[in-house]
Every structure is written in C-alpha cells, then in structure tokens.
Design a protein around this motif. Structure first.
Motif, PDB file in Angstrom:
ATOM      1  N   VAL A 255      18.511  20.444   5.516  1.00 47.89           N
ATOM      2  CA  VAL A 255      18.897  19.215   4.822  1.00 47.89           C
ATOM      3  C   VAL A 255      17.813  18.161   4.995  1.00 47.89           C
ATOM      4  N   LEU A 256      17.313  18.000   6.224  1.00 48.74           N
ATOM      5  CA  LEU A 256      16.268  17.001   6.476  1.00 48.74           C
ATOM      6  C   LEU A 256      15.008  17.342   5.687  1.00 48.74           C
ATOM      7  N   SER A 257      14.686  18.632   5.626  1.00 46.48           N
ATOM      8  CA  SER A 257      13.503  19.038   4.857  1.00 46.48           C
ATOM      9  C   SER A 257      13.714  18.800   3.372  1.00 46.48           C
ATOM     10  N   CYS A 258      14.934  19.071   2.899  1.00 48.05           N
ATOM     11  CA  CYS A 258      15.264  18.850   1.487  1.00 48.05           C
ATOM     12  C   CYS A 258      15.101  17.378   1.116  1.00 48.05           C
ATOM     13  N   LEU A 259      15.471  16.511   2.030  1.00 50.30           N
ATOM     14  CA  LEU A 259      15.401  15.079   1.763  1.00 50.30           C
ATOM     15  C   LEU A 259      13.994  14.517   1.966  1.00 50.30           C
ATOM     16  N   GLY A 260      13.103  15.302   2.521  1.00 45.96           N
ATOM     17  CA  GLY A 260      11.757  14.809   2.762  1.00 45.96           C
ATOM     18  C   GLY A 260      11.702  13.783   3.876  1.00 45.96           C
ATOM     19  N   VAL A 261      12.552  13.968   4.880  1.00 45.61           N
ATOM     20  CA  VAL A 261      12.593  13.015   5.994  1.00 45.61           C
ATOM     21  C   VAL A 261      11.297  13.089   6.789  1.00 45.61           C
TER      22      VAL A 261
ATOM     23  N   ALA B 115       9.581   7.597  -2.943  1.00 46.88           N
ATOM     24  CA  ALA B 115       8.860   6.797  -1.952  1.00 46.88           C
ATOM     25  C   ALA B 115       7.927   7.707  -1.163  1.00 46.88           C
ATOM     26  N   ASP B 116       7.166   7.111  -0.278  1.00 43.38           N
ATOM     27  CA  ASP B 116       6.193   7.872   0.508  1.00 43.38           C
ATOM     28  C   ASP B 116       6.792   8.468   1.773  1.00 43.38           C
ATOM     29  N   ALA B 117       7.941   7.980   2.201  1.00 45.76           N
ATOM     30  CA  ALA B 117       8.558   8.511   3.418  1.00 45.76           C
ATOM     31  C   ALA B 117      10.000   8.031   3.494  1.00 45.76           C
ATOM     32  N   LEU B 118      10.830   8.818   4.182  1.00 45.90           N
ATOM     33  CA  LEU B 118      12.226   8.454   4.439  1.00 45.90           C
ATOM     34  C   LEU B 118      12.467   8.549   5.939  1.00 45.90           C
TER      35      LEU B 118
ATOM     36  N   GLN C 288       0.803  -1.215   0.000  1.00 43.98           N
ATOM     37  CA  GLN C 288       0.000   0.000   0.000  1.00 43.98           C
ATOM     38  C   GLN C 288       0.844   1.277   0.000  1.00 43.98           C
ATOM     39  N   ALA C 289       2.115   1.137   0.378  1.00 41.52           N
ATOM     40  CA  ALA C 289       3.008   2.289   0.410  1.00 41.52           C
ATOM     41  C   ALA C 289       4.439   1.785   0.359  1.00 41.52           C
ATOM     42  N   ALA C 290       5.353   2.693   0.014  1.00 41.75           N
ATOM     43  CA  ALA C 290       6.776   2.360  -0.011  1.00 41.75           C
ATOM     44  C   ALA C 290       7.523   3.372   0.846  1.00 41.75           C
TER      45      ALA C 290
ATOM     46  N   GLY D 235       8.174  14.754  28.640  1.00 43.45           N
ATOM     47  CA  GLY D 235       7.242  14.756  27.511  1.00 43.45           C
ATOM     48  C   GLY D 235       7.565  13.775  26.409  1.00 43.45           C
ATOM     49  N   SER D 236       8.549  12.897  26.597  1.00 42.29           N
ATOM     50  CA  SER D 236       8.936  11.957  25.534  1.00 42.29           C
ATOM     51  C   SER D 236       9.166  10.559  26.110  1.00 42.29           C
ATOM     52  N   ASP D 237       8.494   9.579  25.508  1.00 42.59           N
ATOM     53  CA  ASP D 237       8.697   8.186  25.935  1.00 42.59           C
ATOM     54  C   ASP D 237       9.572   7.406  24.965  1.00 42.59           C
ATOM     55  N   GLY D 238      10.180   8.121  24.001  1.00 45.86           N
ATOM     56  CA  GLY D 238      11.102   7.466  23.070  1.00 45.86           C
ATOM     57  C   GLY D 238      10.446   6.845  21.864  1.00 45.86           C
ATOM     58  N   THR D 239       9.131   6.991  21.712  1.00 49.82           N
ATOM     59  CA  THR D 239       8.424   6.377  20.587  1.00 49.82           C
ATOM     60  C   THR D 239       7.780   7.449  19.717  1.00 49.82           C
ATOM     61  N   ALA D 240       7.386   7.051  18.519  1.00 51.35           N
ATOM     62  CA  ALA D 240       6.661   7.944  17.625  1.00 51.35           C
ATOM     63  C   ALA D 240       5.778   7.102  16.708  1.00 51.35           C
ATOM     64  N   VAL D 241       4.663   7.637  16.320  1.00 52.41           N
ATOM     65  CA  VAL D 241       3.768   6.996  15.352  1.00 52.41           C
ATOM     66  C   VAL D 241       3.567   7.967  14.190  1.00 52.41           C
ATOM     67  N   VAL D 242       3.852   7.500  12.979  1.00 51.74           N
ATOM     68  CA  VAL D 242       3.786   8.335  11.789  1.00 51.74           C
ATOM     69  C   VAL D 242       2.776   7.739  10.812  1.00 51.74           C
ATOM     70  N   ASP D 243       1.949   8.592  10.251  1.00 47.00           N
ATOM     71  CA  ASP D 243       0.974   8.138   9.254  1.00 47.00           C
ATOM     72  C   ASP D 243       1.602   8.173   7.864  1.00 47.00           C
ATOM     73  N   VAL D 244       1.597   7.038   7.189  1.00 45.25           N
ATOM     74  CA  VAL D 244       2.099   6.946   5.818  1.00 45.25           C
ATOM     75  C   VAL D 244       0.984   6.367   4.954  1.00 45.25           C
ATOM     76  N   ARG D 245       0.311   7.237   4.245  1.00 45.72           N
ATOM     77  CA  ARG D 245      -0.807   6.838   3.368  1.00 45.72           C
ATOM     78  C   ARG D 245      -1.824   5.989   4.123  1.00 45.72           C
ATOM     79  N   GLY D 246      -2.158   6.444   5.323  1.00 48.75           N
ATOM     80  CA  GLY D 246      -3.166   5.768   6.116  1.00 48.75           C
ATOM     81  C   GLY D 246      -2.659   4.606   6.951  1.00 48.75           C
TER      82      GLY D 246
END
Length: 456
Positions: free
Chosen positions: A119-125, A85-88, A51-53, A164-175
């Motif tokens: 640089v990170l924004s340029c790469l689409g991170v 790809a959809d995310a880096l 569904q995504a790459a 404020g940080s537990d060391g984890t993250a959740v990112v949405d990639v095409r749902g």
C-alpha cells in the motif's frame, strides 16, 4: 451566526438539556449548514520560488486491509493524488508485523499483514513517522520489525529510537534536503527495555534540541507531532502555543495528528502549522460516529531550499468501505469550509483554553471510570495496565492538571498519581473504596459538562 448558536446549544449551560440521541444529528446539521461557504480553494502564500511540492497525510491505519485485495483497487484515487506531487509523507498508525499477540489488552491493537507494505509503495510514500500511540501495540519487537520492513521498501522512518536509530531522517526531494522529526505524547507502556525500539517521546526541550540539530543537516525541517486527544477539531491552547514555539525554534513546518478529525492551519513567523490532518484512511466507517471521521484533508506544501513557499488544503474522504479519494462537490466544500472556519479561530486563546480544560477533565474522569470498572470486574491485569498507561507525557500532564484544579477533580488527580507512582496499592480495600467514591464524582462531571470543540 448559525455556528455560534449551534456551539451554544451543544456546549453551553443548556447542553445538558439536549437529549443524547439528538447529539449526532445536531452535529451533522451544523456541519452541513453552519459554516460560511467560500467555494474557493484554501491556500496560503509564504514566499516565492517554489522548487518542489510535497504532500502530508494524517493517520494511515491498515489493520482492516485484506491482503488478498490489490492495493491499487483500494488506494488508486489517493495514489493519483500523491502522483501529482514530488513526495508523500504520513503517519503510519499500524504495525506491519508477523507478531499476532498484542502487548496489552486495553484499547485497539493495530496490526497489518506485512504485505501491506504494498500500500505504501502504491501511494508513493517517501517517508513516515512511526511515533504514535500504537507504536508498541505489539511490543518493541513488532515496532522494530515494522520499521525494518518500511525502510527495506526505500521509505524513510522517523520518530523511532533504538539500536541504530536516533528518530530522525533526511530525505532528498528534487535536491532539497527535508529533515524529518517525529514525536508522540502517548504509547502502550510495555516492560522496561531501555535499549529496545520505542517511539520518540514528546518533550518540548528535546524537540527544540532536535530542531536545532536538524537545521545543520537539512534545508527544510519538518516536525510531526502525534499528540492531544481524539475527536476535538480545535487544538488545546498549550499545544497551539508549543507548535508555534517550534516554528520559532527553527522548524519550517509543524504537522500534527491523532485526533482523527481535521483542525485548522496557520502560518507563523515564516513557517506553517497544520494543527490536525485527520484520518488519511482508517478503515470502514462506523455509523453514528463523528461527522469528520472519514472526511479530512491532505496538506500540499510548496518548498524551496529556504523553507515553505505555499500551502493548500486538499479535501480527502473515505467511502463506507474505507477507500480514500480526493473529495469532490458538496463534500469537498464542507471540508474546506470547516477547515477555513477552524483556521480563522486559532487566535481565540480563551476558547482554546476552555477546550483544553474540557478535554483534560473529561479524559481524566474517563480513565478513572475505566479503572474502577476493571477493578470491579476482577480484571486485575487490565487494571494494572490502565495504571501503567498513566506513565507517558500526555497522562502525566493530565494528572497534574487535575491535581492543580483542586477540589473533587484534584482528589481524582492525586489518586491516579499515587497509583501510578506506587504510593497506593490497587489491592488495598481502602483504595478500592476511594476509587468507588471518586467514580461517582467523575460520572457527575461527565454528565454535567459536555465536551467543547468536538466540531467547529
């Protein structure tokens, strides 16, 4: 056959007879000639229904980036790859902080001007892990500032604990909800500040607990591990087994880095493991270094709401100026063939155990030699810092393994542990004499036993 012969010459009993000046030329000859040439892409299929790459890159260090330079000039080719790809996702090895005074004196302290966020924004991170051995190069304040800057740019950060940080993250990639976990087994030890920002320490029980919790929040769980030792293209057997156990615990993808060179990739019980991605970009190349320092790969992973569907190794290389780009021609073939060869040897547990023993014994001897050098030079601050470096998980395992080996190496392990735990004092004349005696043992071991697994 050529790879086997080369390995015997470089790592076998006759290795000590090979003059040091021939070491790097022999490695480069092996890299260019020894591995089977398939001339085909390196891919794996786990299931249908992509569904995504997404792309995963290894170590990105921006300490050599000139703020006056345009990110698009240096990273344009890599940006084109990430745009396919959809995310880096990658490991951010450099602190983006205005703080300029390092927290210690040992090793390199990696800092970049905060404008490097471009640089990170340029790469689409889309997300980074900041759990690595350079996390605390500029103290908890530098780490906290860097993480805030990255998050303010809309990029998810994992691997950092603190307010404020537990060391984890959740990112949405095409749902698809991608759950990111990051851990490291080493960092620059600073003054104890329990509530301050700090990297998430690698502890197997904590990783498994984190995976279980993330399975309730995300569709695809990714564990990124910054661990092991530099310049080995094979994982240590214990870490290969741990990575596999994290897939068994519910991770869909385990991505590893820190060695600065690529390692093999494998599928395991419906999941996938990249044992080492190498350097995505680590600045200008250095002559005479490891032949794969600036030749590595990006892992393309197809994902669905149920896990990883497919994998592909995309060779990446940096030029002499440190500008990364997808590799082409013969260079791409060399990288792909090496990763294919390494991947095919991941089940050779006996050899991986030999690699592990070699790395740990040589690293322990190197730590001791550096400690003695600082004591002799009167660098008392550096010597105390070197002892504090023995506190993170990687060094605790190292000293324990030395001690378990017994004999002269066991004595080295016991001495290092006694110094770390405060049972022996660096200022004691008796301890100094013991250090000098142990250094001779360490030097003899380093001379007699070459590193295993440095190249395939």
């Amino acid at each position: 056959m050529l790879a086997t012969v080369s390995r015997w010459v470089r790592e076998g009993p006759a290795a000590t007879l090979v003059p040091t000046r021939f070491g790097v030329p022999l490695e480069r000859l092996t890299v260019s000639r020894a591995y089977p040439r398939a001339r085909t892409p390196l891919r794996w299929t786990l299931s249908e229904g992509r569904q995504a790459a997404v792309l995963f890159g290894g170590d990105l260090a921006l300490h050599g980036w000139d703020p006056a330079d345009a990110p698009h000039r240096v990273f344009a080719a890599l940006g084109e790859l990430s745009g396919s790809a959809d995310a880096l996702f990658l490991n951010l090895e450099t602190q983006l902080t205005a703080i300029e005074t390092p927290a210690g004196t040992i090793g390199s302290s990696l800092r970049a001007d905060p404008s490097a966020i471009g640089v990170l924004s340029c790469l689409g991170v889309k997300g980074v892990t900041c759990a690595n051995n350079h996390s605390l190069d500029f103290g908890p304040e530098g780490l906290s500032e860097s993480a805030r800057r990255v998050e303010s740019a809309g990029i998810a950060v994992s691997g950092i604990l603190g307010p404020g940080s537990d060391g984890t993250a959740v990112v949405d990639v095409r749902g698809i909800r991608m759950g990111l976990l990051g851990y490291t087994d080493d960092w620059r030890v600073t003054e104890d500040q329990p509530a301050a920002a700090r990297p998430a320490a690698h502890d197997p029980a904590a990783v498994r607990t984190g995976i279980t919790a993330m399975r309730t929040r995300a569709d695809v769980v990714v564990v990124q591990l910054h661990w092991g030792y530099e310049w080995s293209m094979y994982p240590m057997r214990s870490q290969r087994d741990l990575a596999r156990s994290y897939v068994e615990a519910g991770a869909h993808l385990v991505v590893c880095h820190h060695a600065h060179v690529p390692m093999g990739v494998e599928t395991w019980q419906g999941g996938a493991i990249a044992h080492g991605l190498g350097n995505l970009s680590f600045g200008r190349s250095k002559p005479g270094g490891h032949p794969f320092r600036n030749a590595s790969f990006v892992l393309r992973a197809g994902i669905s709401s149920t896990g990883v569907t497919d994998l592909e190794v995309i060779p990446v290389a940096s030029d002499a100026e440190g500008r990364p780009a997808p590799a082409s021609g013969r260079q791409a073939e060399v990288i792909t063939d090496a990763v294919r060869y390494l991947s095919g040897r991941l089940d050779r547990g006996k050899y991986l155990a030999q690699v592990e023993t070699s790395l740990i014994f040589r690293q322990g001897c190197g730590v001791l030699a550096d400690l003695v050098r600082r004591v002799v030079a009167g660098d008392h601050r550096g010597a105390r810092e070197r002892v504090r470096f023995l506190e993170p998980p990687r060094q605790r395992i190292l000293t324990a393994r030395l001690r378990e080996a017994g004999g002269v190496l066991g004595a080295v392990g016991e001495l290092l542990e006694a110094l770390r735990d405060g049972r022996k004092d660096l200022a004691s004349p008796a301890v100094v004499a013991e250090l000098h005696s142990a250094r001779r043992v360490a030097a003899d071991h380093l001379a007699r036993y070459p590193q295993k697994g440095r190249i395939p």
